[in-house]
Structures are given as C-alpha cells and as structure tokens.
Design a protein around this motif. Structure first.
Motif, PDB file in Angstrom:
ATOM      1  N   LYS A 171       0.831  -1.208   0.000  1.00 35.89           N
ATOM      2  CA  LYS A 171       0.000   0.000   0.000  1.00 35.89           C
ATOM      3  C   LYS A 171       0.862   1.253   0.000  1.00 35.89           C
ATOM      4  N   LYS A 172       1.923   1.260   0.770  1.00 38.33           N
ATOM      5  CA  LYS A 172       2.767   2.450   0.856  1.00 38.33           C
ATOM      6  C   LYS A 172       3.460   2.729  -0.476  1.00 38.33           C
ATOM      7  N   ILE A 173       3.902   1.682  -1.158  1.00 38.64           N
ATOM      8  CA  ILE A 173       4.519   1.846  -2.475  1.00 38.64           C
ATOM      9  C   ILE A 173       3.497   2.402  -3.465  1.00 38.64           C
ATOM     10  N   ALA A 174       2.320   1.790  -3.493  1.00 36.25           N
ATOM     11  CA  ALA A 174       1.282   2.242  -4.424  1.00 36.25           C
ATOM     12  C   ALA A 174       0.868   3.680  -4.133  1.00 36.25           C
ATOM     13  N   ASP A 175       0.681   4.005  -2.858  1.00 37.78           N
ATOM     14  CA  ASP A 175       0.257   5.362  -2.489  1.00 37.78           C
ATOM     15  C   ASP A 175       1.289   6.399  -2.914  1.00 37.78           C
ATOM     16  N   SER A 176       2.580   6.077  -2.758  1.00 39.72           N
ATOM     17  CA  SER A 176       3.624   7.040  -3.122  1.00 39.72           C
ATOM     18  C   SER A 176       3.641   7.292  -4.625  1.00 39.72           C
ATOM     19  N   LEU A 177       3.422   6.238  -5.420  1.00 43.99           N
ATOM     20  CA  LEU A 177       3.395   6.397  -6.872  1.00 43.99           C
ATOM     21  C   LEU A 177       2.129   7.110  -7.328  1.00 43.99           C
ATOM     22  N   ILE A 178       1.024   6.839  -6.641  1.00 46.43           N
ATOM     23  CA  ILE A 178      -0.226   7.529  -6.958  1.00 46.43           C
ATOM     24  C   ILE A 178      -0.092   9.026  -6.668  1.00 46.43           C
ATOM     25  N   GLN A 179       0.609   9.371  -5.591  1.00 44.21           N
ATOM     26  CA  GLN A 179       0.825  10.784  -5.263  1.00 44.21           C
ATOM     27  C   GLN A 179       1.598  11.499  -6.368  1.00 44.21           C
ATOM     28  N   ILE A 180       2.565  10.804  -6.960  1.00 44.57           N
ATOM     29  CA  ILE A 180       3.319  11.394  -8.073  1.00 44.57           C
ATOM     30  C   ILE A 180       2.386  11.625  -9.265  1.00 44.57           C
ATOM     31  N   ASP A 181       1.546  10.624  -9.578  1.00 46.51           N
ATOM     32  CA  ASP A 181       0.581  10.779 -10.671  1.00 46.51           C
ATOM     33  C   ASP A 181      -0.364  11.941 -10.405  1.00 46.51           C
ATOM     34  N   ASN A 182      -0.822  12.060  -9.156  1.00 49.74           N
ATOM     35  CA  ASN A 182      -1.736  13.152  -8.807  1.00 49.74           C
ATOM     36  C   ASN A 182      -1.050  14.501  -8.960  1.00 49.74           C
ATOM     37  N   ARG A 183       0.234  14.564  -8.573  1.00 44.98           N
ATOM     38  CA  ARG A 183       0.968  15.826  -8.700  1.00 44.98           C
ATOM     39  C   ARG A 183       1.166  16.193 -10.164  1.00 44.98           C
ATOM     40  N   ILE A 184       1.452  15.207 -10.995  1.00 47.10           N
ATOM     41  CA  ILE A 184       1.592  15.464 -12.435  1.00 47.10           C
ATOM     42  C   ILE A 184       0.271  15.966 -13.003  1.00 47.10           C
ATOM     43  N   ALA A 185      -0.830  15.326 -12.604  1.00 47.30           N
ATOM     44  CA  ALA A 185      -2.150  15.750 -13.083  1.00 47.30           C
ATOM     45  C   ALA A 185      -2.460  17.182 -12.649  1.00 47.30           C
ATOM     46  N   GLN A 186      -2.103  17.529 -11.393  1.00 48.05           N
ATOM     47  CA  GLN A 186      -2.333  18.893 -10.904  1.00 48.05           C
ATOM     48  C   GLN A 186      -1.530  19.913 -11.700  1.00 48.05           C
ATOM     49  N   LYS A 188      -0.383  19.559 -14.784  1.00 46.07           N
ATOM     50  CA  LYS A 188      -0.932  19.648 -16.144  1.00 46.07           C
ATOM     51  C   LYS A 188      -2.176  20.514 -16.166  1.00 46.07           C
ATOM     52  N   GLU A 189      -3.017  20.349 -15.138  1.00 52.04           N
ATOM     53  CA  GLU A 189      -4.220  21.182 -15.052  1.00 52.04           C
ATOM     54  C   GLU A 189      -3.842  22.653 -14.857  1.00 52.04           C
ATOM     55  N   LYS A 190      -2.836  22.888 -14.015  1.00 55.90           N
ATOM     56  CA  LYS A 190      -2.366  24.259 -13.794  1.00 55.90           C
ATOM     57  C   LYS A 190      -1.868  24.867 -15.099  1.00 55.90           C
ATOM     58  N   LYS A 191      -1.082  24.101 -15.848  1.00 56.89           N
ATOM     59  CA  LYS A 191      -0.553  24.599 -17.119  1.00 56.89           C
ATOM     60  C   LYS A 191      -1.680  24.889 -18.110  1.00 56.89           C
ATOM     61  N   GLU A 192      -2.640  23.966 -18.207  1.00 54.38           N
ATOM     62  CA  GLU A 192      -3.765  24.161 -19.121  1.00 54.38           C
ATOM     63  C   GLU A 192      -4.575  25.397 -18.745  1.00 54.38           C
ATOM     64  N   ASN A 193      -4.789  25.603 -17.447  1.00 62.30           N
ATOM     65  CA  ASN A 193      -5.538  26.781 -16.994  1.00 62.30           C
ATOM     66  C   ASN A 193      -4.789  28.069 -17.311  1.00 62.30           C
ATOM     67  N   ASN A 380       5.948  27.901 -18.480  1.00 64.47           N
ATOM     68  CA  ASN A 380       7.196  27.161 -18.670  1.00 64.47           C
ATOM     69  C   ASN A 380       7.659  26.496 -17.384  1.00 64.47           C
ATOM     70  N   GLN A 381       7.461  27.181 -16.252  1.00 66.79           N
ATOM     71  CA  GLN A 381       7.840  26.597 -14.974  1.00 66.79           C
ATOM     72  C   GLN A 381       6.996  25.361 -14.664  1.00 66.79           C
ATOM     73  N   ALA A 382       5.702  25.436 -14.988  1.00 71.31           N
ATOM     74  CA  ALA A 382       4.832  24.271 -14.790  1.00 71.31           C
ATOM     75  C   ALA A 382       5.283  23.117 -15.677  1.00 71.31           C
ATOM     76  N   GLU A 383       5.665  23.419 -16.913  1.00 69.06           N
ATOM     77  CA  GLU A 383       6.130  22.378 -17.834  1.00 69.06           C
ATOM     78  C   GLU A 383       7.432  21.757 -17.338  1.00 69.06           C
ATOM     79  N   ILE A 384       8.334  22.567 -16.812  1.00 70.40           N
ATOM     80  CA  ILE A 384       9.591  22.049 -16.257  1.00 70.40           C
ATOM     81  C   ILE A 384       9.298  21.100 -15.103  1.00 70.40           C
ATOM     82  N   GLN A 385       8.378  21.494 -14.232  1.00 68.97           N
ATOM     83  CA  GLN A 385       8.012  20.639 -13.100  1.00 68.97           C
ATOM     84  C   GLN A 385       7.374  19.338 -13.576  1.00 68.97           C
ATOM     85  N   ILE A 386       6.530  19.429 -14.604  1.00 70.72           N
ATOM     86  CA  ILE A 386       5.908  18.224 -15.158  1.00 70.72           C
ATOM     87  C   ILE A 386       6.979  17.261 -15.658  1.00 70.72           C
ATOM     88  N   GLN A 387       7.940  17.785 -16.412  1.00 71.93           N
ATOM     89  CA  GLN A 387       8.997  16.933 -16.968  1.00 71.93           C
ATOM     90  C   GLN A 387       9.862  16.333 -15.856  1.00 71.93           C
TER      91      GLN A 387
END
Length: 402
Positions: A171-186, A188-193, A380-387
């Motif tokens: 669970k801890k491994i999965a949760d940590s990877l899910i948090q990364i996915d959630n941060r990437i999604a956030q 991307k949404e920030k960049k799109e907005n 650009n800063q959001a894109e750098i963070q995404i990458q």
C-alpha cells in the motif's frame, strides 16, 4: 510460493522482510460471471484505456452500443484486476489495470480477476504499469494475432512476479506512486488553466477591451494601423555566416525554446542554411503556419542559423511584444487567409509583410509584453516541473520494485 526472495534497491526503512516470488494465482482468482441477469445496462458498459484505466465506454467512444448483446458481457467490480486482449503500440501483449472506476460490464475481450485479501489492488496496477515489466511478463504467456491476443486465464495465473509479503508495504509503495501521478495531473491542469487564461487575456489586450495605464495613471495614445513590414524587417539581408553555429530546425523547438542544441560548421550545414539569427530575432514557419510548433524566439547570445524556408523577423521595437502578437487570434486568421496551396499551405514573405496590424506605442507594448511574458514564465515553470516529475516517475518505480 517459491523460495526465491530478494529486496528492491529503494525501500521504506520500516520494512525488512524479503520480497517473495509468487504465482498470480496466489493473490488472484478468475471472475467470469456474465451479465445475463441484466444487472448492468448498455450505459454501464466499461472499457479499458491505457491512459485512463477503466472508463465508461459510452463516454470514451461516444457510442451507446445499442446493437451489442450486453447480456453476454462479463461483470467487473471495484478493485478487480482487468486484462485487456487488444493490441497497442505501447502494450503489444495486452494490458493489466485495476478497476478503480465502478461496477459494470466488459466485453469478452477482457478477463477479470478478483484480488485476494493478501494483496493491495493498486500495487498490482502499479507493478504492471511499468511497460518493461508488463510486456516481459505477458509475452511469455500470450499469443499475439493481427488485432487481438489469444490468452488462457489459467496460464496467466501461473505466471510469477516478485512482491512484498506485507500488505502495508504494498500500500505504501502504491500510495507514493499515486501521489506522483496526482501531482503530475495537478501540474498539467495548472498549465492548461494558465494557457486558457493567456489566450483569453490576449484577446482582451489585443482587441483593446483591456488596456494598461501609463506611469501617471493616464490613457496611452490610440493604436495605429501599420503593415507588419513597417514594424519589422522580414528576412533581413543575408550576412556572412560564422565558422560554427547552432542550426535551428523547428522540429527541435518547443514553445519557442530549443530542446536540444548542436554546434556545427559551415561545411556541415544544409545548403539552405542562410538565415543568421541575432538576439531577439524571431524565426517563423511559413509552410503550414500554426498547424504545429512553428516559431523560435532567440533570447540568447548564441549564433543561430536557419533555413531560408523560414521567415526571419527582426524589429527595433519591442521584440517580446511582437513575439506575442504573432500569435494573436486576428493576426493568425490573416496569415492563414493568405496561405496558398493545399497539401502544404504556405504564406510568402511579401504577403506576410503586407498584413495590416493594429499596434500601440512603445511604452504600452512593453507593458503588454511584460505581462504576457510573466504568464509564459509560469507556464514554462509548470512544464519544467511536469517533466521533472515524469523523469522521477520513470526512474523511481524501477528502484521500488524487484
């Protein structure tokens, strides 16, 4: 279980036990109940997307599927592991995903498996989200056809993977990877907005619906109509090329910025490499403008050279303003209207020079340019963070799994 045991490279310190190599049947069981009792309607047919996971098929493909026999479809419940037998470029041997969407039905192109109590479902999802692990596992257990895969559910269950015996660690491994996915999604949404905000504010600024005031709080002078060729020099006279330079191909440019640089000599340069870009020059793609990444703004001190197939734009006014103006909605329409040709529509430098634009005085140009460039910096800063997170996401799981 086999006696084989091991540990991952990167691990949470509170867990000490070795991982075990297990058959899938140690934590999965086949689930093949059909929808003959009509528990799920046509609108509750689900599908498997490599990008989104389990989703509504109606919403994904915008099809009601009124002509399918949904009574023969298989049921799936939350937290089931689903295997899809369709072939894709990334998943040539099929795809495993956990159903974290909702209960529903799936076509016969899918297998569904119940996850036993000894395993955290999203851990299995994360494990098989790693392309190399999923493909290396599945290619030993399936046969690949032209469009679909032939697979035996029991044979799949006989396959082995290595995993921690403690569900808490899973669970801890999965949760940590899910948090990364959630941060990437956030991000991307920030960049799109931000991109939507910039688009909307550009329309208001360049239509003069929204205007800045000068340093004394007074209105700036009225905007003037001028031809682009009077504001900027299009394709300045060719100059002697330096002995070495960085050759610009707009395929290696993203959002007006270079993604890779390689210095070459005159002897190595393509024959059409004639445009010498000084600092603040803009390179504009005349063939299929605005249909793909098509501009470069030289903010550097480097020597850049480009093909004569591009238009070079140089101005003594505010170059940042002009750079933004080239992507203003009304100007874009004018460029496209003057393009000729069908397969590769293009605008020539004369027509580009003759486009009439509405332009403010220098001080207002600076205000507009500074405001829009500040938004670009945030994008650009959001894109750098995404990458950065994508790199982290790619490398981290390799160390967290055996």
């Amino acid at each position: 279980m086999r006696n084989t045991s091991t540990k991952p490279v990167l691990r949470f310190p509170e867990f000490k036990e070795d991982w075990k190599e297990c058959k899938l049947s140690d934590f999965l069981t086949r689930y093949s109940e059909t929808n003959k009792d009509e528990e799920f309607s046509l609108d509750e047919i689900l599908s498997l997307s490599s990008h989104y996971g389990i989703v509504s098929r109606k919403e994904l493909l915008e099809d009601t599927y009124s002509n399918v026999n949904h009574l023969s479809y298989k049921k799936t419940r939350l937290n089931d592991l689903v295997y899809g037998k369709s072939i894709s470029a990334s998943y040539p041997y099929g795809l495993f995903k956990v159903n974290d969407y909702k209960d529903g039905s799936l076509s016969t192109l899918y297998y569904t498996f119940k996850v036993k109590e000894n395993v955290f479902p999203k851990f299995i999802d994360c494990y098989f989200s790693l392309l190399n692990r999923a493909n290396n596992f599945l290619k030993k257990h399936v046969l690949v056809g032209d469009r679909y895969i032939t697979a035996d559910a029991d044979y799949l269950l006989s396959g082995q993977i290595c995993l921690p015996t403690q569900k808490e660690e899973q669970k801890k491994i999965a949760d940590s990877l899910i948090q990364i996915d959630n941060r990437i999604a956030q991000l991307k949404e920030k960049k799109e907005n931000l991109e939507l905000y910039k688009k909307g504010i550009m329309q208001k600024l360049f239509s003069q619906e929204l205007r800045f005031k000068d340093e004394n709080g007074k209105e700036f002078p009225k905007w003037e109509k001028k031809k682009l060729g009077k504001v900027a020099e299009i394709n300045p006279s060719s100059q002697k090329l330096p002995d070495s330079f960085i050759y610009i191909d707009l395929e290696s440019v993203v959002q007006g910025r270079l993604t890779k640089e390689e210095r070459i000599t005159k002897a190595e340069a393509p024959s059409r490499a004639q445009r010498l870009l000084r600092k603040n020059d803009i390179l504009f793609q005349m063939v299929r403008p605005y249909q793909k990444n098509n501009y470069f703004f030289n903010r550097d001190e480097n020597d850049f050279v480009a093909s004569t197939g591009y238009a070079q734009i140089r101005t003594n006014n505010n170059c940042e303003f002009l750079f933004h103006f080239l992507h203003e909605e009304t100007f874009v329409r004018k460029v496209i209207e003057k393009c000729t040709g069908t397969g590769y529509p293009a605008i020539n430098s004369t027509d580009l020079s003759n486009i009439v634009i509405n332009i403010p005085k220098e001080k207002e140009q600076s205000k507009i340019a500074n405001f829009l460039s500040a938004i670009d910096d945030r994008i650009n800063q959001a894109e750098i963070q995404i990458q950065q997170f994508l790199i982290w996401k790619k490398g981290l799981p390799q160390k967290m799994f055996c």
